[in-house]
Design a protein around this motif. Structure first.
Motif, PDB file in Angstrom:
ATOM      1  N   THR B  16      36.294  34.292  38.372  1.00 54.15           N
ATOM      2  CA  THR B  16      37.153  35.468  38.469  1.00 54.15           C
ATOM      3  C   THR B  16      37.230  36.193  37.124  1.00 54.15           C
ATOM      4  O   THR B  16      37.126  37.414  37.054  1.00 54.15           O
ATOM      5  N   ARG B  17      37.388  35.422  36.066  1.00 47.86           N
ATOM      6  CA  ARG B  17      37.465  36.032  34.735  1.00 47.86           C
ATOM      7  C   ARG B  17      36.182  36.801  34.430  1.00 47.86           C
ATOM      8  O   ARG B  17      36.224  37.923  33.928  1.00 47.86           O
ATOM      9  N   ARG B  20      35.915  40.016  36.480  1.00 49.14           N
ATOM     10  CA  ARG B  20      36.784  41.083  35.972  1.00 49.14           C
ATOM     11  C   ARG B  20      36.267  41.676  34.666  1.00 49.14           C
ATOM     12  O   ARG B  20      36.408  42.873  34.429  1.00 49.14           O
ATOM     13  N   ILE B  62      46.832  34.294  36.398  1.00 49.09           N
ATOM     14  CA  ILE B  62      45.592  35.073  36.545  1.00 49.09           C
ATOM     15  C   ILE B  62      45.502  35.784  37.894  1.00 49.09           C
ATOM     16  O   ILE B  62      44.767  36.733  38.029  1.00 49.09           O
ATOM     17  N   HIS B  66      44.441  39.368  36.973  1.00 46.21           N
ATOM     18  CA  HIS B  66      43.095  39.695  37.422  1.00 46.21           C
ATOM     19  C   HIS B  66      43.073  40.336  38.812  1.00 46.21           C
ATOM     20  O   HIS B  66      42.013  40.538  39.392  1.00 46.21           O
TER      21      HIS B  66
END
Ligand code: FAD
Ligand code: SF4
Lengths: 160, 398
Positions: B16-17, B20, B62, B66
């Motif tokens: 996910t990080r 993004r 997050i 995110h």
């Protein structure tokens, strides 16, 4: 980002940086009181030498920091200045950060059972090690001002 | 772009990080069966209240930072042609890019009675063990790996009588070699943990376990900790290529278009063993998640491979780091003991392929990096053996 820049050709191996680092991270914050503290305060950088070079090895506050990535407890984080710091109370002493730091600059506080690393003296204008170096082998520089080839040669900000 | 991630743990979070970073706009949907984003390796510490329920969750929200749409459900089927997931609730979920990050589940021994026993994989498991321990006085733990030993430590602190049963002649194989494992075994037995090696159970009974020797060990709490297996059952009819786990290429892409996988659920190349392996480690899951997420969002990040052994911990006051091929006795081996410590290096030709540090861990990361990169050691081999290797040795000559 500001980084501590090392000029190996200027380092005499006098270890003033190590001493001032330990003092800065002591309870009393003076050389005199630090000497009397037990357990002794710990330094966060290490003057190492080969036959041809002497220089302090210190945390690069890597952009993509292996220690922070690997930390299994959420103890390491990047602060607003881009410095890799520690939320002490979250550290469980699993030593995963020590296992992955390619520079070998995370160490173990045996007494407190905590990982110890450079915090870039975030409360000081100039980091203690930089302030202490008599030959200016350590200086704070804006990374963007250093030519790229030279940066890679000396600063090794990238860790692979 | 619509990204769907199945599994809300570290591989999913890491992906996910990365997504993004590369795509601030795309929609990220995450389907997961557990409350997401906690530090799984810390769950043993819940058993004896060493950390709080709060400290086990990621410090950063997050989901919020995110912009993740979270769905609490279980994916039960995947159609890679239609690019669609079926959820347990009956709902369907379409994706443009999919990440499979369903991790692994505890492996159970093939003996009767396992339903009476506990496993330690999730936060819920840890709470269940904690509850059961409250009324118990004796526990048997099957499996002398890190999970079993961590559980043993926690239960011992709660005052239980603890016995570990290990099938092999040594505990912690292949994460430690025989000698270092014996040092750990000595530490834990000194603390009061009973360790029986070269033995296994034939049945979980109401009040203990029976062993192959015919003996019965009484216990009111039995924990099965013999390892994990990739959580791929739900992919059976998807047509995705699986062997031991989901098969991926160097970019963490599965055999299906736009479908990636990361973490405990995949097999990837072991950097020193040079064969596909299932990682089952947090650190590897972070790196895989990052590469997979980058590639899903249109970047190109190669994942070079994993290390099956990449462990750091401390057991009863003995700190240790173990990396690479440490347990098999092939290769050129250097061992140093003394001061209650142990240091082992394993070389293959001019390369370092394994290292164990016990007691003194300073600079161990330098060795880890060498094992990862598989760079020839050249004239630094002597320094490695003497233990005087430092980062200066890798500085380009002035
Ligand atoms: C007690 C313990 C201690 C550990 N200690 C360490 C350590 O010190 N160092 C280390 O490197 N590693 C350690 N590990 C291993 C580490 O926790 C795992 O490697 C890591 O969690 C793997 O991450 P993952 O994201 O691939 O999968 P997982 O963490 O297994 O997560 C998968 C997630 O997917 C969800 N899920 C599964 N199936 C579905 C489905 N069909 N639909 C929707 N959701 C689903 C699950 O609920 C789960 O939340 C430890 C593990 C345990 C149990
Ligand atoms: S990996 Fe090492 S050098 Fe990089 S930020 Fe962490 S402690 Fe500093």
């Amino acid at each position: 980002m500001d980084a501590i820049y090392v000029k190996p050709d200027r380092c005499m191996g006098c270890r003033s940086c190590e001493i001032s680092c330990a003092v800065q991270h002591s309870e009393g914050k003076t050389l005199f009181s630090a000497l009397l503290e037990s357990p002794a305060p710990m330094k966060r950088l290490f003057v190492e030498a080969t036959e041809s070079v002497k220089m302090p090895i210190l945390c690069r506050h890597c952009e993509d920091a292996p220690c922070l990535n690997a930390c299994i407890s959420g103890c390491l984080y990047k602060d607003e200045n881009g410095f890799v710091r520690r939320k002490k109370e979250r550290c469980i002493g699993c030593w995963t950060c020590m296992m992955v730091c390619p520079f070998g600059v995370v160490t173990r506080d045996v007494n407190k059972h905590l990982a110890v690393k450079c915090d870039r003296c975030h409360k000081l204008e100039v980091p203690a090690c930089v302030n202490a170096c008599p030959t200016k082998a350590l200086v704070v520089k804006n990374l963007d001002e250093i030519p790229k080839e030279k940066r890679q040669n000396v600063i090794l900000a990238e860790t692979g | 772009m619509r990204y769907v991630i199945v599994g809300g743990s570290i591989a999913g979070a890491s992906a996910t990080r990365a997504i993004r970073t590369n795509d601030p706009e795309g929609t990220i949907v995450m389907v997961t069966t557990e409350k997401p984003f906690y530090y799984r390796p810390l769950i043993p510490l819940i058993i004896d209240d060493e950390i709080t329920q709060e400290d086990i969750f990621f410090p950063e929200d997050i989901q919020k930072s995110h912009g993740i749409q979270m769905i609490n459900d279980r994916a039960v089927a995947l159609d890679t042609e239609k690019k669609e997931l079926t959820l347990e609730s009956g709902n369907m979920l379409e994706y443009d890019k999919l990440l499979i990050a369903t991790g692994s589940v505890p492996l159970l021994p093939d003996v009767p009675g396992t339903e009476k026993a506990f496993t330690l994989r999730t936060l819920t498991d840890a709470h269940k063990i904690k509850e059961a321990a409250a009324g118990a006085s004796r526990t048997v733990i099957l499996g002398g790996g890190f999970v079993g030993i961590k559980a043993a430590g926690a239960l011992l602190k709660l005052g239980l009588n603890v016995t570990i049963i290990e099938k092999l002649p040594q505990i912690l194989f292949p994460r430690l070699d025989q000698k270092s494992a014996a040092m750990v075994q000595k530490k834990i037995t000194e603390k009061g943990v009973g360790v029986i090696t070269t033995e296994t159970i034939t049945e979980v009974l109401d009040d203990g376990v029976s062993l192959t020797s015919g003996d019965v060990i009484e216990a009111d709490l039995v924990i099965l900790a013999i390892g994990v297996s990739p959580n791929i059952g739900w992919l059976e009819r998807s047509g995705l290529k699986t062997e031991k786990a989901v098969v991926v290429d160097e970019f963490l892409k599965t055999s299906a278009e736009d479908c990636y996988a990361a973490g405990d659920v995949v097999q990837a190349m072991d950097l020193v063993e040079e064969r596909p392996a299932v990682s089952v480690l947090w650190t590897n899951a972070v790196d895989m998640g990052k590469a997979a997420g980058t590639n899903m969002a249109g970047g190109k990040k190669r994942y070079p491979g994993l290390l099956s052994v990449l462990n750091a911990t401390e057991i009863e006051g003995l700190p240790m780091v173990s990396v690479g091929a440490v347990a098999d006795e092939g290769g050129e081996v250097f061992i140093e003991t003394g001061n209650g410590g142990y240091r082992k290096l394993v070389f293959r030709d001019d390369r370092l392929i394994g290292a164990i540090f016990m007691g003194r861990l300073k600079n161990s990361g330098i060795y880890t990096n060498w094992i990862k990169n598989q760079t020839p050691l050249g004239n630094l081999k002597d320094k490695a053996i003497k233990g005087t290797l430092s980062y200066v040795d890798f500085m380009p000559k002035q």
